[in-house]
Scaffold this motif. Structure first.
Motif, mmCIF file in Angstrom:
data_model
loop_
_atom_site.group_PDB
_atom_site.id
_atom_site.type_symbol
_atom_site.label_atom_id
_atom_site.label_comp_id
_atom_site.label_asym_id
_atom_site.label_seq_id
_atom_site.Cartn_x
_atom_site.Cartn_y
_atom_site.Cartn_z
ATOM 1 N N VAL A 1 39.436 101.174 -70.623
ATOM 2 C CA VAL A 1 40.357 101.087 -69.493
ATOM 3 C C VAL A 1 39.640 100.964 -68.154
ATOM 4 O O VAL A 1 40.252 100.643 -67.142
ATOM 5 C CB VAL A 1 41.335 102.285 -69.457
ATOM 6 N N TRP A 2 38.341 101.217 -68.143
ATOM 7 C CA TRP A 2 37.559 101.114 -66.913
ATOM 8 C C TRP A 2 36.096 100.936 -67.265
ATOM 9 O O TRP A 2 35.605 101.494 -68.237
ATOM 10 C CB TRP A 2 37.736 102.387 -66.068
ATOM 11 N N GLU A 3 35.412 100.103 -66.484
ATOM 12 C CA GLU A 3 33.975 99.929 -66.663
ATOM 13 C C GLU A 3 33.332 99.788 -65.290
ATOM 14 O O GLU A 3 33.842 99.093 -64.419
ATOM 15 C CB GLU A 3 33.669 98.679 -67.492
ATOM 16 N N ARG A 4 32.236 100.478 -65.115
ATOM 17 C CA ARG A 4 31.487 100.390 -63.864
ATOM 18 C C ARG A 4 30.917 98.991 -63.723
ATOM 19 O O ARG A 4 30.354 98.439 -64.673
ATOM 20 C CB ARG A 4 30.346 101.403 -63.873
ATOM 21 N N GLU A 5 31.073 98.413 -62.544
ATOM 22 C CA GLU A 5 30.505 97.091 -62.308
ATOM 23 C C GLU A 5 28.986 97.191 -62.305
ATOM 24 O O GLU A 5 28.418 98.053 -61.653
ATOM 25 C CB GLU A 5 31.003 96.532 -60.983
ATOM 26 N N ARG A 6 28.351 96.294 -63.024
ATOM 27 C CA ARG A 6 26.892 96.316 -63.104
ATOM 28 C C ARG A 6 26.249 95.534 -61.971
ATOM 29 O O ARG A 6 25.110 95.767 -61.634
ATOM 30 C CB ARG A 6 26.446 95.753 -64.441
ATOM 31 N N GLU A 7 27.002 94.592 -61.428
ATOM 32 C CA GLU A 7 26.496 93.791 -60.323
ATOM 33 C C GLU A 7 27.525 93.782 -59.196
ATOM 34 O O GLU A 7 28.700 94.016 -59.424
ATOM 35 C CB GLU A 7 26.278 92.341 -60.744
ATOM 36 N N LYS A 8 27.024 93.507 -57.996
ATOM 37 C CA LYS A 8 27.956 93.332 -56.886
ATOM 38 C C LYS A 8 27.607 92.052 -56.153
ATOM 39 O O LYS A 8 26.442 91.641 -56.083
ATOM 40 C CB LYS A 8 27.930 94.530 -55.944
ATOM 41 N N LEU A 9 28.625 91.392 -55.637
ATOM 42 C CA LEU A 9 28.460 90.178 -54.857
ATOM 43 C C LEU A 9 27.871 90.564 -53.513
ATOM 44 O O LEU A 9 28.431 91.401 -52.805
ATOM 45 C CB LEU A 9 29.816 89.485 -54.678
ATOM 46 N N VAL A 10 26.712 89.990 -53.161
ATOM 47 C CA VAL A 10 26.060 90.346 -51.901
ATOM 48 C C VAL A 10 26.094 89.215 -50.884
ATOM 49 O O VAL A 10 25.933 89.462 -49.694
ATOM 50 C CB VAL A 10 24.602 90.811 -52.107
#
Length: 135
Positions: free
Chosen positions: A23-32
């Protein structure tokens, strides 16, 4: 203040399940960074054996001469994606009021840099999304 992470018994939580459904997963990458380009990228002649593509242009800008670097994990254009290490924006003195702007992307290997250069040659204008690993 932003949350640094969710911890239970000293372990970082990266996903949450209800039963066997995620139901939820931590984002491994972020748009920079998002970068629009209007010309074809090419293999860099200035950076030997560094798997680097570059785009050279001239702009009128008040940004001071210098280099801006951003570490990356990957870049994407549309549904295509390549592993990348670094984005650099090099600003040099140019002719008159224009400055020489060199955009560089360093890739992990020759296959990725060559594939990227070839892709941008076929699609000479687009938007590059640049990602880095979440802290």
């Amino acid at each position: 203040m932003a949350r640094e992470g969710i911890y239970v018994d000293g372990k970082k939580i990266i996903a949450r399940y209800v039963g066997d459904k995620k139901v939820w997963e931590r984002e491994r990458e972020k748009l920079v960074l998002t970068w629009n380009y209007l010309k074809r990228w090419s293999l860099s002649n200035n950076v030997i054996n560094n798997y680097t593509a570059e785009l050279v242009d001239s702009w009128e800008t008040s940004v001071p001469v210098g280099t801006i670097d951003q570490e990356l994990t990957r870049i994407s254009i549309g549904d295509r994606s390549w592993k990348a290490k670094m984005f650099a924006l090099v600003i040099e003195d140019g002719n008159g009021t224009k400055k020489r702007i060199i955009s560089r992307i360093r890739f992990n290997n020759f296959t990725d840099v060559y594939s990227f250069v070839r892709f941008t040659g076929l699609q000479s204008a687009g938007e590059i999304k640049m990602f880095k690993e979440n802290d």
